[in-house]
Design a protein around this motif. Sequence first.
Motif, mmCIF file in Angstrom:
data_model
loop_
_atom_site.group_PDB
_atom_site.id
_atom_site.type_symbol
_atom_site.label_atom_id
_atom_site.label_comp_id
_atom_site.label_asym_id
_atom_site.label_seq_id
_atom_site.Cartn_x
_atom_site.Cartn_y
_atom_site.Cartn_z
ATOM 1 N N LEU A 1 0.828 -1.210 0.000
ATOM 2 C CA LEU A 1 0.000 0.000 0.000
ATOM 3 C C LEU A 1 0.865 1.264 0.000
ATOM 4 O O LEU A 1 0.592 2.217 -0.735
ATOM 5 N N LEU A 2 1.907 1.261 0.816
ATOM 6 C CA LEU A 2 2.801 2.421 0.869
ATOM 7 C C LEU A 2 3.546 2.593 -0.453
ATOM 8 O O LEU A 2 3.817 3.723 -0.878
ATOM 9 N N SER A 3 3.866 1.493 -1.124
ATOM 10 C CA SER A 3 4.520 1.575 -2.439
ATOM 11 C C SER A 3 3.593 2.229 -3.450
ATOM 12 O O SER A 3 4.019 3.067 -4.261
ATOM 13 N N PHE A 4 2.313 1.835 -3.413
ATOM 14 C CA PHE A 4 1.330 2.413 -4.322
ATOM 15 C C PHE A 4 1.164 3.919 -4.055
ATOM 16 O O PHE A 4 1.121 4.731 -4.987
ATOM 17 N N ILE A 5 1.092 4.280 -2.762
ATOM 18 C CA ILE A 5 0.962 5.693 -2.398
ATOM 19 C C ILE A 5 2.207 6.472 -2.839
ATOM 20 O O ILE A 5 2.113 7.603 -3.324
ATOM 21 N N PHE A 6 3.382 5.858 -2.701
ATOM 22 C CA PHE A 6 4.630 6.496 -3.134
ATOM 23 C C PHE A 6 4.606 6.753 -4.642
ATOM 24 O O PHE A 6 4.992 7.842 -5.104
ATOM 25 N N ILE A 7 4.152 5.774 -5.416
ATOM 26 C CA ILE A 7 4.084 5.937 -6.877
ATOM 27 C C ILE A 7 3.139 7.078 -7.250
ATOM 28 O O ILE A 7 3.449 7.913 -8.100
ATOM 29 N N PHE A 8 1.979 7.118 -6.585
ATOM 30 C CA PHE A 8 1.005 8.176 -6.874
ATOM 31 C C PHE A 8 1.572 9.540 -6.469
ATOM 32 O O PHE A 8 1.434 10.525 -7.206
ATOM 33 N N SER A 9 2.210 9.604 -5.304
ATOM 34 C CA SER A 9 2.789 10.858 -4.817
ATOM 35 C C SER A 9 3.896 11.346 -5.744
ATOM 36 O O SER A 9 4.003 12.550 -6.027
ATOM 37 N N THR A 10 4.716 10.409 -6.238
ATOM 38 C CA THR A 10 5.784 10.772 -7.173
ATOM 39 C C THR A 10 5.208 11.310 -8.473
ATOM 40 O O THR A 10 5.736 12.277 -9.049
ATOM 41 N N SER A 11 4.132 10.693 -8.932
ATOM 42 C CA SER A 11 3.468 11.167 -10.159
ATOM 43 C C SER A 11 2.968 12.594 -9.975
ATOM 44 O O SER A 11 3.073 13.424 -10.888
ATOM 45 N N LYS A 12 2.431 12.880 -8.785
ATOM 46 C CA LYS A 12 1.960 14.243 -8.489
ATOM 47 C C LYS A 12 3.134 15.227 -8.504
ATOM 48 O O LYS A 12 3.022 16.345 -9.035
#
Length: 378
Positions: A187-198
């Motif tokens: 879950l944290l990996s997914f959030i990291f990917i989304f945050s990086t995209s932002k």
Amino acid sequence: MDKFSVLGIITLVIVFIALLLAVFLFTVKTKNKISNRLMGVYFIIFAVHISVFFYAKYIELPLVIDMLRDQIMFLSSPLLFLYVLSSVYSDFKLQPKHLLHLIPFVIEILIYVPNFYAVSEEERRIFTDNFHSNPEVKFSTLYGSIVSIVYLVLIFQTLKKYKLLLLESYSDSNKFNYKWLYQLTLLLSFIFIFSTSKQIYKYVGNDIEVLNMLRILLTLLLLGFLSWIVLKSMYYPELFRSIDTKHLLVRNLIETSSIKQDPADKFVEQIEKLQNYMETEEPYLDSSLTIHKLANQMNLPFRDMSILINHHIGKHFFDFINEYRIKKAITLLENPLNKKLTILEILYDVGFNSKSPFNTAFKKHTGYTPSQYRKNIS
């Protein structure tokens, strides 16, 4: 209601839940004090970092304080890694060497010293007004992503080793917290990917509406993440169990043991003795059976037993024990006198603790679920 107001309300809820979780982790009575406190600090840092979306509309903090609030997130990945280590190993203790995990945060501070921390307030204001155009900020964004990726890799490696140790030493891995830690990291990996995209869009995009929408989606993701943790703590209050750091993988045991020099006949004899013991004494009926227990019962050193099963027989201890349990279950299912026994009663009788792992193991060995198998033989 504008998007910033929505963002502020969601952020306020997130901060409240994160701080509530931190208080709970610091005050709950448990054996896992170190891991709970590490996660508690993680949630406090998490709350402090994200709070900007709420307070920025009402309060203007000193620039140095606001910068530190942003940079404090460089402590989150090391804290998460230490939390995983403390959750995996029951004898984990914080030591001076763990202070090395402060290095990413210290480096981040040093990046900003020449043009922010070591200059006048007026120069800091100019730096802040042109924040995203500063080379330090661009480098910091890249550096932060690299730090997060490195720690995620370290965490996944730790969990991979943890899973293998469980398979090699325990017959019931569901009592352990591997699944929780793995889900948490995913879950944290997914959030990291989304945050990086932002973050990437912040530099390449020019539509403030899209950026605000991405911020709202990110905060909703974080809210869902925290809600999931709350539900986990409610449903599984006794979820966490760990292993000793003295546990070694079989490949490490072989490298440090003289057993590899023993004649092949000795292994054949020991395997026959083990198989005979499993058939006659049925130790697998003990749902809490571990390779240590089995070794003690047969008066064999743990290292010898682990190498014998996991290396010479060629099966993980987990699969080795479950094969006997499934054979016993099949015997019970095929006996006409046991027609009144439910599947649940049978799985408990043969050493399983819950239906899901029993069904998985049964289908793995027979190709059918227990219910399908019973139906086919009736």
